[in-house]
Structure formats: structure tokens, C-alpha cells
Scaffold this motif. Structure first.
Motif, PDB file in Angstrom:
ATOM      1  N   PHE A 115       0.842  -1.205   0.000  1.00 30.77           N
ATOM      2  CA  PHE A 115       0.000   0.000   0.000  1.00 30.77           C
ATOM      3  C   PHE A 115       0.876   1.253   0.000  1.00 30.77           C
ATOM      4  CE2 PHE A 115      -3.979  -2.110   1.502  1.00 30.77           C
ATOM      5  CZ  PHE A 115      -4.797  -1.549   0.545  1.00 30.77           C
ATOM      6  N   PHE A 119       1.891   4.592  -2.788  1.00 33.33           N
ATOM      7  CA  PHE A 119       1.907   6.047  -2.623  1.00 33.33           C
ATOM      8  C   PHE A 119       3.315   6.614  -2.805  1.00 33.33           C
ATOM      9  CE2 PHE A 119      -2.092   4.978  -0.669  1.00 33.33           C
ATOM     10  CZ  PHE A 119      -2.903   5.937  -1.245  1.00 33.33           C
ATOM     11  N   ASN A 128      -1.089  16.130  -6.990  1.00 30.16           N
ATOM     12  CA  ASN A 128      -1.791  15.968  -5.720  1.00 30.16           C
ATOM     13  C   ASN A 128      -3.260  15.628  -5.932  1.00 30.16           C
ATOM     14  OD1 ASN A 128       0.645  16.716  -4.561  1.00 30.16           O
ATOM     15  ND2 ASN A 128      -0.399  17.738  -2.848  1.00 30.16           N
ATOM     16  N   LEU A 131      -3.447  12.035  -6.756  1.00 33.30           N
ATOM     17  CA  LEU A 131      -3.205  11.283  -5.528  1.00 33.30           C
ATOM     18  C   LEU A 131      -4.454  11.203  -4.661  1.00 33.30           C
ATOM     19  CD1 LEU A 131       0.297  12.317  -4.234  1.00 33.30           C
ATOM     20  CD2 LEU A 131      -0.642  10.020  -4.271  1.00 33.30           C
ATOM     21  N   GLN A 132      -5.112  12.341  -4.545  1.00 32.13           N
ATOM     22  CA  GLN A 132      -6.302  12.396  -3.712  1.00 32.13           C
ATOM     23  C   GLN A 132      -7.389  11.492  -4.292  1.00 32.13           C
ATOM     24  OE1 GLN A 132      -6.758  16.465  -2.776  1.00 32.13           O
ATOM     25  NE2 GLN A 132      -7.514  16.045  -0.706  1.00 32.13           N
ATOM     26  N   ALA A 135      -6.404   7.907  -3.507  1.00 36.15           N
ATOM     27  CA  ALA A 135      -6.625   7.602  -2.093  1.00 36.15           C
ATOM     28  C   ALA A 135      -8.123   7.430  -1.834  1.00 36.15           C
ATOM     29  CB  ALA A 135      -6.038   8.703  -1.217  1.00 36.15           C
ATOM     30  N   GLU A 136      -8.910   8.280  -2.448  1.00 34.07           N
ATOM     31  CA  GLU A 136     -10.367   8.206  -2.282  1.00 34.07           C
ATOM     32  C   GLU A 136     -10.893   6.870  -2.826  1.00 34.07           C
ATOM     33  OE1 GLU A 136     -12.377  11.754  -3.901  1.00 34.07           O
ATOM     34  OE2 GLU A 136     -14.071  10.378  -4.235  1.00 34.07           O
ATOM     35  N   ILE A 138      -9.231   4.017  -3.071  1.00 35.04           N
ATOM     36  CA  ILE A 138      -8.888   2.908  -2.154  1.00 35.04           C
ATOM     37  C   ILE A 138      -9.765   2.952  -0.912  1.00 35.04           C
ATOM     38  CG2 ILE A 138      -7.018   1.641  -1.038  1.00 35.04           C
ATOM     39  CD1 ILE A 138      -5.041   3.158  -2.548  1.00 35.04           C
ATOM     40  N   ARG A 139     -10.025   4.150  -0.424  1.00 35.51           N
ATOM     41  CA  ARG A 139     -10.894   4.252   0.746  1.00 35.51           C
ATOM     42  C   ARG A 139     -12.241   3.611   0.470  1.00 35.51           C
ATOM     43  NH1 ARG A 139     -13.105   8.589   2.876  1.00 35.51           N
ATOM     44  NH2 ARG A 139     -12.407  10.160   1.384  1.00 35.51           N
ATOM     45  N   CYS A 142     -12.009  -0.123   0.442  1.00 38.76           N
ATOM     46  CA  CYS A 142     -11.983  -0.666   1.815  1.00 38.76           C
ATOM     47  C   CYS A 142     -13.377  -0.639   2.436  1.00 38.76           C
ATOM     48  CB  CYS A 142     -11.032   0.133   2.693  1.00 38.76           C
ATOM     49  SG  CYS A 142      -9.306  -0.030   2.232  1.00 38.76           S
TER      50      CYS A 142
ATOM     51  N   PHE B 115      -4.751   3.727   6.605  1.00 42.17           N
ATOM     52  CA  PHE B 115      -3.536   3.989   5.825  1.00 42.17           C
ATOM     53  C   PHE B 115      -3.850   4.928   4.669  1.00 42.17           C
ATOM     54  CE2 PHE B 115      -1.044   0.254   7.407  1.00 42.17           C
ATOM     55  CZ  PHE B 115       0.097   0.971   7.682  1.00 42.17           C
ATOM     56  N   THR B 116      -4.945   4.607   3.991  1.00 49.10           N
ATOM     57  CA  THR B 116      -5.286   5.374   2.806  1.00 49.10           C
ATOM     58  C   THR B 116      -5.743   6.769   3.182  1.00 49.10           C
ATOM     59  OG1 THR B 116      -6.070   3.289   1.981  1.00 49.10           O
ATOM     60  CG2 THR B 116      -6.552   5.214   0.682  1.00 49.10           C
ATOM     61  N   PHE B 119      -2.928   9.149   3.441  1.00 50.89           N
ATOM     62  CA  PHE B 119      -2.426   9.731   2.202  1.00 50.89           C
ATOM     63  C   PHE B 119      -3.438  10.679   1.581  1.00 50.89           C
ATOM     64  CE2 PHE B 119       0.400   6.152   2.723  1.00 50.89           C
ATOM     65  CZ  PHE B 119       1.613   6.763   2.465  1.00 50.89           C
ATOM     66  N   ASP B 120      -4.696  10.380   1.813  1.00 50.79           N
ATOM     67  CA  ASP B 120      -5.754  11.257   1.335  1.00 50.79           C
ATOM     68  C   ASP B 120      -5.585  12.642   1.972  1.00 50.79           C
ATOM     69  OD1 ASP B 120      -8.024  12.165   0.170  1.00 50.79           O
ATOM     70  OD2 ASP B 120      -9.384  10.735   1.095  1.00 50.79           O
ATOM     71  N   LEU B 122      -2.892  13.804   3.509  1.00 53.15           N
ATOM     72  CA  LEU B 122      -1.583  14.377   3.187  1.00 53.15           C
ATOM     73  C   LEU B 122      -1.545  15.003   1.809  1.00 53.15           C
ATOM     74  CD1 LEU B 122       0.849  11.726   4.638  1.00 53.15           C
ATOM     75  CD2 LEU B 122       0.496  14.046   5.455  1.00 53.15           C
ATOM     76  N   SER B 123      -2.217  14.350   0.852  1.00 53.85           N
ATOM     77  CA  SER B 123      -2.130  14.883  -0.506  1.00 53.85           C
ATOM     78  C   SER B 123      -2.798  16.249  -0.594  1.00 53.85           C
ATOM     79  CB  SER B 123      -2.714  13.894  -1.522  1.00 53.85           C
ATOM     80  OG  SER B 123      -4.021  13.552  -1.168  1.00 53.85           O
ATOM     81  N   GLY B 124      -3.578  16.602   0.434  1.00 48.22           N
ATOM     82  CA  GLY B 124      -4.159  17.935   0.465  1.00 48.22           C
ATOM     83  C   GLY B 124      -3.202  19.007   0.975  1.00 48.22           C
TER      84      GLY B 124
END
Lengths: 318, 318
Positions: A115, A119, A128, A131-132, A135-136, A138-139, A142, B115-116, B119-120, B122-124
Motif C-alpha cells: 500500500f 503512494f 496531488n 493522488l487524492q 486515495a479516495e 482505495i478508501r 476498503c 492507511f489510505t 495519504f488522502d 496528506l495529498s491535500g
């Protein structure tokens, strides 16, 4: 190799495989072993192929594209390892899982490691905003996995719940792969959205077919041991259809009380009552929608590949 | 509250607690429940406090600082959940763990979700360079956890192996928290490095003290059930010292063959043979080094807090 019928993509996917292997290298021998055994077990690399193919519709920056493609596949590998912990699976794609080989502890942290590696790689190339978005995604994946646990052993879940579940389980990452590829290639906003929709519909069909294959006579095709979703209380569309829309509802419900024992009988009834045909019909309609979307993009060799891939998904026995 | 003796920081940490709770919100009820129960179980929030305190040495951008502070704590929570899966712990800080309450499956994915989320968030706010640094830190933490598994039941590991282990287990994230705080505050390169070193030394001492507390009569102080590192084959400095540098080596080795049975006797011998004193001495030398580093920063109220915190770590029975 899965991509043999697409020579144009095949060559690049072969080179990408080496790149992926390098990206996965760890100085920690145990982690290295666990990851490389997973990498060697193969897999079709559908998600990175989607990144690569959609990126070819525009400005192609190979380094960036491969980074993102690797990140997407590594993330997928992380979820596979963690899935296997939950399922207590010993086999995946016919090979021993990380947890069977190395124990649950190594499996948990190898998943976490992957994981994070995702990143780590992404922060080198993605914006960024991308990336966001990832991350969204993957969230949501989950959250979907947890929802699936909540819905276990519940025959009354709605079709809507089911479709939401397969969306987060599979379609979201397919969609994200296409959106990222199209995004790096700097396609127009409309074309990025088309590529994203192609990915989502393809992913829905892919999971629907997967759920049909779960009822096929020989589950060994999937490289999994003979534990089906329904023996674990996970009810997919074939089951839900038969329970909600046929006269076999009572009988099915009773059989599902002892799912392992009634294993073959459940498969037989679901097939006989039309659960598989119904599910495949829905899958086909998603494939049609996927092809409609991709047909609106530029007509080139990669468009043909993505259309052929859609057809392959519905015919698959892999 | 842990921070009561530091009124200046206490107020901000209380507000931050609400902020953290909001950041952890999920629309998925099960995940929401799991996370909030973990958040409510509390914890000292040492890592976010380090981000906040070091950031106060320069330009203070509260929104950015709190985002990073929340991300660091959420990441720490993710590793706690996954640790508990591996240890099969039912209690943490005196409360039921996520896996005891919700099952292993929810625990795995809640950890992944956190975890995700890290990063979510952080990327902000973080730069790509900061992101990469953080990802690298987590990767090393995961490698360290796996290394710890490899080293299980091995009495012959070197002090160097042990120090490397506690560095990745604890010191790296303490170091990263301070480096991030100082970085956001735009301190000079030298001062960022000083803050980072403070964090690393503080973390080393913190883990050494933790490893001493593992031998204290009443492990309930730590809110953990009575399973000690050594009963799980994890040998920390108190054990390694007694085995390598005293005449109790033979006796200790024999007792460790049945660690659960010989539980009290092992604790007694390790104490009697000076394992705890030796470890605390080392911890004290780290605390001294930490204070030396922070003493070189600007003389202000937060400097005093960080020095007092270092003293608190060595005296702690929390």
C-alpha cells in the motif's frame, strides 16, 4: 500470456513486467520473497494494461504511465494479500498465498508495505489531485470490503446493494486505471470521462462474470480452492436472482443453511433456475455500454484492443 | 489528559482531538464504529503533539499543521490495528481491540482504510517530497515489523539488530513527526535536522522504556493483557543484556523455552541481573542526546515543553 492476441500491447506488457518486478524490490529478504512469489504467480495485469492502453490515446510519456500503471497493480496486489488473510485462503491462482507460505503476520505487513509503496511511487509522478483521487478510490474499496462483511449471510440484500458492492470491489479500480491513463495522456475532460466510464462498465462486467464462474463445475479454473463465495455467506447476483425471482427460493434458502454440504446441489439449482444466464445477460449489457463509450474515442489500434478486451471479458473462462 | 502539565499545548491538543475525530469520520457505520472506538480509547497523541510543538518554532499555519498531525496519528492507528491482528490481542489500553470487537476482517480493512486516509489527507497539504518521505518512513516501519517476525525466538540477535528494530518500530515516526512540523514551519535546514534528531532520540528512549515496562509486575498499566514480548519470542534489550553479559545466560535460555509457564521467574531474573537498569541507562543517554538537540533551537515555551516531555518519557509509568 493473457495479452498474446494483442501483439501491440503484448510487447509493452512484457517489458512492463520487468519494470514492475524492479519496482517491487525490497532489501528485506522475507518481504522480497513474499512479494516476488506473488508477482511470479502472475495475474493478467488488466489494471496496468488499462492505464497503458488509455494513455496511448494522447501524449505518451512512458515513464509516467508505467509508474502509475505499476502503482495501480501494486495496490491491487496489496488488496489481494489482505483478502487472502480474511478468507484464510491457502491458494490463489493455483499458488500458495503469502499467508500460507509466510504466515499471517508477514502477510499483513507485506500488504501494508505494498500500500505504502503505491503512494511512494505515485508521489513521484502523480499530481496531488490524482493522488487524492486514488486515495479516495482505495478508501471506497476498503469501505466496500467491510460492507461485504456486514452483508454476509443476508439473503435479503437488494440488487442495489449487490451492484454497489461489485462497483467498489472491482469497477472503481478499473475506472480509476482508465481515468489515470487518459489523464496522463492529457485527453479532453469529456474523453477522460468516457475512458473512465469504459473502465467502470468493464469492471462491472468483469466482476459479474467472476461471480458466474464461482458457480462453474471446476472452481480450480480460478486457481482458488473449492471455497465459493456462497459457502462463505457472500451472496452474489446468481443467488439473489434465484432467491428473489424464481420458485426455487424456499429450496435455495434451506440448502444455504448448510452451504458446504449442499455445495453441488446449490450450484445445480442456481444454474437450472437461470441465475447464471441472468447474470451473464447483465454482464453483456455492461460490455455493450463499455464499448459504446470507447467507440466515441479516437479510432486507433488501442481502441480496437479495448473493444476486443471487452469481448474477451464476457467470454472468459480465466 | 497526558498534556495537563503543559497548559500551552493542552488547549491546542484538546481542540485537535475534535479535529481528529472529524477527520476519522466514515459514512460506513461499521468502519465508523471501529475507528471511533479506537479513537475514544485515546492514547497520548505524542506524535501529533510533536508535529504541533515543533511547528510552533516558526511560521505557524494551523490548518496545514493539524492536517499533517492528524495524518501522522491516523497512520499510527493503522499500524496499531494491524499489530493487534498479528498479536491476536484482545485488549489495548485496557479496551477491546478492533479485531476482538469486530473480527479480523473488519480489522484488516479498517487498518487499510486508515492507511489510505493518511495519504488522502496528506495529498491535500504535503508537498510531493514530504509525501515521499512519509511513504518511505512507513515502508521502513513495515520492513521493521517483518524483520521483528524473522528475529522471533532468536536469542543470538545482536544489539545492533535490536536498535535497528526499535528505530523502525518507534523512532522513525517520532523523527518524521518532528521533521514534518519543523518543515512546515519553514525552519532552516539545520534546525529541521535538529528537530528530527530530537524526535529520533526521544523515540529510541520511548521504546526502550516501553521494553522495560514489559517486565514490570503489573502489565495492566499498559492496558495490554498479560502477554509480554518475551512470551511471544520477541527478545528486547533487557533479555539480550542478561543473556549476553551476565552469568544468568544459561538459566535464562532454559526458562525461555517455556516462557508462559516461567513468566514471573523470567521477569525476576531479568530484573535481578540488571537488565532493566542497563536498558534504562541507555534510555537516559538517548534522552540526554534529545535534549541537547532541542536546546540548540530557539529558546521559547515549546522548547521547554519538548525538554519536559523528554524527562517525562524516562519517568513514565504510562
Amino acid at each position: 500470456m493473457f495479452w498474446s492476441e494483442f501483439p501491440l500491447l503484448k510487447k509493452e506488457m512484457e517489458d512492463f513486467e520487468d519494470y514492475l518486478k524492479d519496482a517491487l524490490a525490497s532489501r528485506e529478504p522475507l518481504i522480497e520473497g513474499a512479494i516476488q512469489s506473488l508477482a511470479q504467480a502472475g495475474g493478467k495485469r488488466v489494471r496496468p494494461a488499462l492505464v497503458i492502453a488509455t494513455a496511448h490515446f494522447g501524449e505518451y510519456d512512458k515513464q509516467k504511465v508505467w509508474q502509475i500503471a505499476a502503482a495501480v497493480e501494486i495496490m491491487h496486489m496489496a488488496t489481494l494479500i489482505h483478502d487472502d488473510i480474511i478468507d484464510e485462503s491457502d491458494l490463489r491462482r493455483g499458488k500458495q498465498t503469502v499467508q500460507a507460505n509466510y504466515g499471517k503476520d508477514v502477510a499483513v505487513f507485506t500488504g501494508d508495505y505494498l500500500f505504502t509503496l503505491t503512494f511512494d511511487i505515485l508521489s513521484g509522478s502523480a499530481t496531488n489531485q490524482q493522488l487524492q483521487k486514488i486515495a479516495e478510490t482505495i478508501r471506497k474499496i476498503c469501505e466496500g470490503e467491510i460492507k461485504q462483511q456486514e452483508e454476509r449471510n443476508n439473503l435479503s440484500i437488494s440488487y442495489k446493494d449487490y451492484f454497489r458492492r461489485i462497483k467498489s470491489k472491482t469497477a472503481l479500480l478499473f475506472e480509476g486505471s482508465c481515468a489515470l491513463g487518459a489523464g496522463i495522456a492529457d485527453l479532453s475532460k469529456f474523453n477522460i470521462r468516457r475512458a473512465a466510464h469504459y473502465g467502470r462498465y468493464l469492471g462491472m462486467a468483469y466482476q459479474l462474470v467472476d461471480d458466474v464462474l464461482d458457480f462453474s463445475e471446476d472452481s480450480q479454473t480460478l486457481g482458488k480452492p473449492n471455497n465459493n463465495d456462497f459457502t462463505q455467506g457472500i451472496y452474489t447476483l446468481p443467488i439473489l436472482y434465484v432467491y428473489n425471482e424464481t420458485d426455487y427460493d424456499q429450496q435455495l434458502q434451506e440448502l444455504l443453511e448448510e452451504p458446504v454440504e449442499n455445495h453441488s446441489e446449490i450450484k445445480e439449482i442456481v444454474n437450472k433456475a437461470g441465475g447464471l444466464d441472468y447474470t451473464l445477460d447483465i454482464a453483456e449489457s455492461y460490455i455493450k455500454k463499455a464499448k459504446d463509450k470507447i467507440n466515441k474515442l479516437e479510432n486507433n489500434a488501442y481502441q480496437e484492443i479495448l473493444i476486443a478486451l471487452a469481448d474477451k471479458v464476457i467470454q472468459r473462462n480465466f
